[in-house]
Design a protein around this motif. Structure first.
Motif, short mmCIF file in Angstrom:
data_model
loop_
_atom_site.label_atom_id
_atom_site.label_comp_id
_atom_site.label_asym_id
_atom_site.label_seq_id
_atom_site.Cartn_x
_atom_site.Cartn_y
_atom_site.Cartn_z
N ALA A 177 16.29 -35.55 -45.99
CA ALA A 177 16.17 -34.11 -45.76
C ALA A 177 16.44 -33.32 -47.03
N ARG A 178 17.45 -33.74 -47.80
CA ARG A 178 17.76 -33.06 -49.05
C ARG A 178 16.62 -33.19 -50.05
N ALA A 179 16.00 -34.37 -50.08
CA ALA A 179 14.85 -34.58 -50.97
C ALA A 179 13.68 -33.68 -50.57
N CYS A 180 13.49 -33.49 -49.27
CA CYS A 180 12.43 -32.60 -48.79
C CYS A 180 12.70 -31.16 -49.23
N VAL A 181 13.94 -30.73 -49.10
CA VAL A 181 14.30 -29.36 -49.50
C VAL A 181 14.09 -29.18 -51.00
N ASN A 182 14.50 -30.16 -51.80
CA ASN A 182 14.29 -30.08 -53.25
C ASN A 182 12.81 -29.99 -53.58
N PHE A 183 12.01 -30.79 -52.88
CA PHE A 183 10.56 -30.75 -53.10
C PHE A 183 10.02 -29.37 -52.79
N LEU A 184 10.47 -28.78 -51.69
CA LEU A 184 10.00 -27.45 -51.31
C LEU A 184 10.43 -26.39 -52.31
N GLU A 185 11.65 -26.51 -52.83
CA GLU A 185 12.14 -25.52 -53.79
C GLU A 185 11.34 -25.56 -55.08
N THR A 186 10.99 -26.76 -55.53
CA THR A 186 10.24 -26.87 -56.79
C THR A 186 8.79 -26.44 -56.62
N SER A 187 8.26 -26.52 -55.41
CA SER A 187 6.86 -26.12 -55.17
C SER A 187 6.76 -24.71 -54.58
N ALA A 189 6.69 -41.67 -43.24
CA ALA A 189 7.42 -41.34 -44.47
C ALA A 189 8.92 -41.56 -44.27
N MET A 190 9.43 -41.22 -43.08
CA MET A 190 10.84 -41.44 -42.79
C MET A 190 11.13 -42.95 -42.69
N LEU A 191 10.25 -43.70 -42.01
CA LEU A 191 10.45 -45.14 -41.92
C LEU A 191 10.41 -45.80 -43.30
N LYS A 192 9.53 -45.30 -44.16
CA LYS A 192 9.45 -45.88 -45.50
C LYS A 192 10.75 -45.68 -46.26
N TYR A 193 11.38 -44.53 -46.06
CA TYR A 193 12.67 -44.30 -46.70
C TYR A 193 13.73 -45.25 -46.13
N ILE A 194 13.76 -45.42 -44.79
CA ILE A 194 14.77 -46.26 -44.15
C ILE A 194 14.58 -47.73 -44.54
N TYR A 195 13.35 -48.20 -44.57
CA TYR A 195 13.08 -49.61 -44.86
C TYR A 195 13.07 -49.91 -46.35
N CYS A 196 12.44 -49.04 -47.13
CA CYS A 196 12.16 -49.35 -48.54
C CYS A 196 13.05 -48.59 -49.52
N ASP A 197 13.82 -47.62 -49.01
CA ASP A 197 14.63 -46.77 -49.88
C ASP A 197 13.74 -46.02 -50.88
N GLU A 198 12.55 -45.65 -50.43
CA GLU A 198 11.60 -44.91 -51.26
C GLU A 198 11.27 -43.58 -50.60
N ILE A 199 11.18 -42.54 -51.40
CA ILE A 199 10.84 -41.21 -50.90
C ILE A 199 9.42 -40.89 -51.33
N ASP A 200 8.55 -40.74 -50.37
CA ASP A 200 7.13 -40.49 -50.63
C ASP A 200 6.74 -39.20 -49.93
N LEU A 201 6.71 -38.09 -50.69
CA LEU A 201 6.45 -36.78 -50.12
C LEU A 201 5.18 -36.18 -50.72
N SER A 202 4.53 -35.35 -49.95
CA SER A 202 3.37 -34.61 -50.42
C SER A 202 3.43 -33.21 -49.83
N ALA A 203 2.66 -32.31 -50.42
CA ALA A 203 2.68 -30.92 -49.95
C ALA A 203 2.22 -30.80 -48.51
N ASP A 204 1.36 -31.72 -48.07
CA ASP A 204 0.80 -31.64 -46.72
C ASP A 204 1.78 -32.13 -45.65
N THR A 205 2.69 -33.01 -46.02
CA THR A 205 3.56 -33.64 -45.02
C THR A 205 5.04 -33.31 -45.18
#
Length: 517
Positions: free
Chosen positions: A204-214, A171-187
């Motif tokens: 990291a900020r996107a992960c925190v936002n995801f956690l706050e909304t869930s 997921a981190m590599l996908k962000y670095i290579y593709c500029d895409e954020i792909d998050l799920s509750a499991d990961t």
């Protein structure tokens, strides 16, 4: 630019870089020209100059668009191949399939093509070998830059990373290579760890936002533990808000048993925990049982007390009701005989013994009330209840927790009412309760509570409803407001289609929303 022999080298170079379609047009125009025109600019150069006189700079994909766009299925196929690490590129001119550098860079994600580094990711039993490209990784992370190009860089072909899950690393590599954020509750938690470790702040900020909304009562305790580990104060504060307001739900959740002892102590020490002390005690025993299993200890009373350690004294046992203590805590076996006797004496004796347990009740949370009417009234033919629904819709600008409603009572002396209250979001039932309340004949409002406070997210309309059964006549509100400011929270109201008894924004029942913020 003309060389010593009179040849225009710059134009010739540009000509060689042109597509075949442009070259062919240039060749045809050259044949039609007379030999005597050799002193003039060749036709091919004329076309090149025409291209260069464009005022707006364009990318190569815009100047020379492909005649046949790449089908979406082809791009998706490449992306799926990359995710599966089955990324053999069959098209030798794959660069021509993508018009932007971002798309071409994305092809390299999890791709063996031109890979100059490999990572062995995950614990020893589940290691995955993932390819990487030093330049791309160094551009996306200062940690990777130091690893590959810093003063202490090591020239290794493989790097072992046992503390990061493969899915999170991808997921981190996908962000670095593709500029895409792909998050799920499991990961998301594992991805946040990876983003923190390799200093990728936007991920990291996107992960925190995801956690706050869930965030909910079910996962608030676990996220509290993780937020302290990752040093995310905003997320920590949000977790405390949920745990305080929905304490009993949080303590009864499975996630509570997964927290570390430090987080356990911080929760047991919490002054604003909005829960009965018997619920706190039982939650601590459940955690102790899970901790015994984690430490591979026999689940016994002695071992439960052992793993709890000094945390047991953070439970305010003397503040329980006498029945709760006698029927539960005193018979649990976790308390010693002397502790049990002393607590019984503390309940009954005039001279109370000294206890190691805290004896002062928790403050809990103070409920706030949003009153939406400016006045109330009663009439000889209103407000009647015949099994019909009074309902209103509301929205807030900050997260709150609705604990109950304030309702009007009888206008004809004291009376008892039966109330069925409900809270819905887009037709989905979030909370309900059936209870009774006593009205003394005044125009005051009388609280009716949900079993557990209901979490309300901002900028979304919710429907509050009540069906009353009792005295035929009651007070009702009037001069209703569409917007009410309560402390730092703004409430907005609108009429509900579920209301069949006349309640709306301007008047009716449900004068108050009782909430924690």
């Amino acid at each position: 630019m003309v060389d010593a022999k009179g040849r225009n080298m710059k134009c010739l170079t540009f000509f060689l870089m042109l597509p075949e379609s442009v070259k062919s047009r240039s060749s045809k125009s050259s044949k039609k020209s007379s030999p005597s025109s050799s002193s003039k600019l060749p036709p091919v150069c004329y076309e090149i100059i025409t291209l260069k006189t464009k005022k707006k700079k364009k990318m190569s994909g815009e100047i020379f668009p492909t005649k046949k766009p790449v089908p979406a299925t082809t791009v998706q196929q490449y992306q799926q191949q990359n995710l599966n690490n089955n990324n053999t590129i069959q098209n030798c001119n794959w660069q021509g399939l993508y018009s932007t550098i971002r798309e071409r860079n994305a092809v390299m994600f999890n791709n063996e093509l031109m890979a100059d580094i490999h990572f062995l990711v995950g614990p020893s039993r589940g290691v995955q070998r993932l390819p990487g490209h030093r330049y791309v990784l160094a551009v996306g992370s200062s940690v990777f830059h130091a690893m590959f190009y810093g003063e202490l860089a090591e020239n290794k072909d493989e790097i072992r990373i046992p503390d990061v899950e493969p899915a999170a690393f991808l997921a981190m590599l996908k962000y670095i290579y593709c500029d895409e954020i792909d998050l799920s509750a499991d990961t998301v938690l594992a991805t946040l760890y990876a983003a923190k470790k390799y200093i990728v702040p936007h991920l990291a900020r996107a992960c925190v936002n995801f956690l706050e909304t869930s965030l909910s009562a079910k996962n608030a305790c676990v996220l509290l533990s993780q937020s302290c580990l990752f040093e995310e104060p905003d997320l920590t504060q949000r977790c405390w808000e949920v745990i305080d307001a929905q304490a009993e739900l949080a303590l009864k959740s499975e996630g509570f048993c997964d927290i570390d002892v430090t987080t356990l102590e911080s929760i047991l020490r919490r002054e604003t925990l909005n829960a009965k002390e018997i619920v706190v005690f039982e939650a601590a025993l459940n955690w102790a049982e899970a901790e015994c299993q984690r430490q591979e200890l026999t689940v016994s009373i002695d071992n439960k007390r052992k793993v709890l350690g000094k945390a047991v004294f953070l439970i305010r046992v003397p503040t329980m009701g006498l029945d709760d203590f006698a029927n539960s805590a005193a018979q649990s076996g976790v308390l010693t005989l002397n502790e049990t006797n002393d607590i019984f004496l503390w309940y009954t004796a005039a001279k109370k013994p000294e206890l190691q347990f805290a004896c002062k009740p928790r403050k809990g949370l103070t409920p706030q009330r949003c009153h939406r009417f400016q006045s109330c009234a009663y009439r000889s033919n209103q407000w009647r209840y015949r099994g019909r629904c009074d309902s209103i819709q509301f929205a807030v600008d900050k997260r709150v927790f609705i604990a109950g409603f304030g309702l009007y009572g009888s206008s004809c002396g004291s009376a008892e009412y039966s109330a069925k209250i409900e809270l819905k979001r887009q037709g989905v039932l979030l909370g309900q309760n059936l209870s009774k309340y006593f009205s003394d004949g005044s125009s005051n409002t009388f609280p009716v509570w949900f079993e557990y406070p209901v979490q309300i997210e901002p900028d979304t309309f919710y429907t509050a409803s009540v069906v009353l059964d009792g005295n035929e006549l009651s007070y009702f509100g009037q001069e209703g407001m569409t917007e009410v400011q309560c402390g730092k929270v703004t409430f907005q109201f609108q009429c509900s289609s579920d209301s069949t008894n006349g309640t709306g924004v301007q008047g009716g029942q449900i004068p108050e929303l009782i909430f924690y913020a």
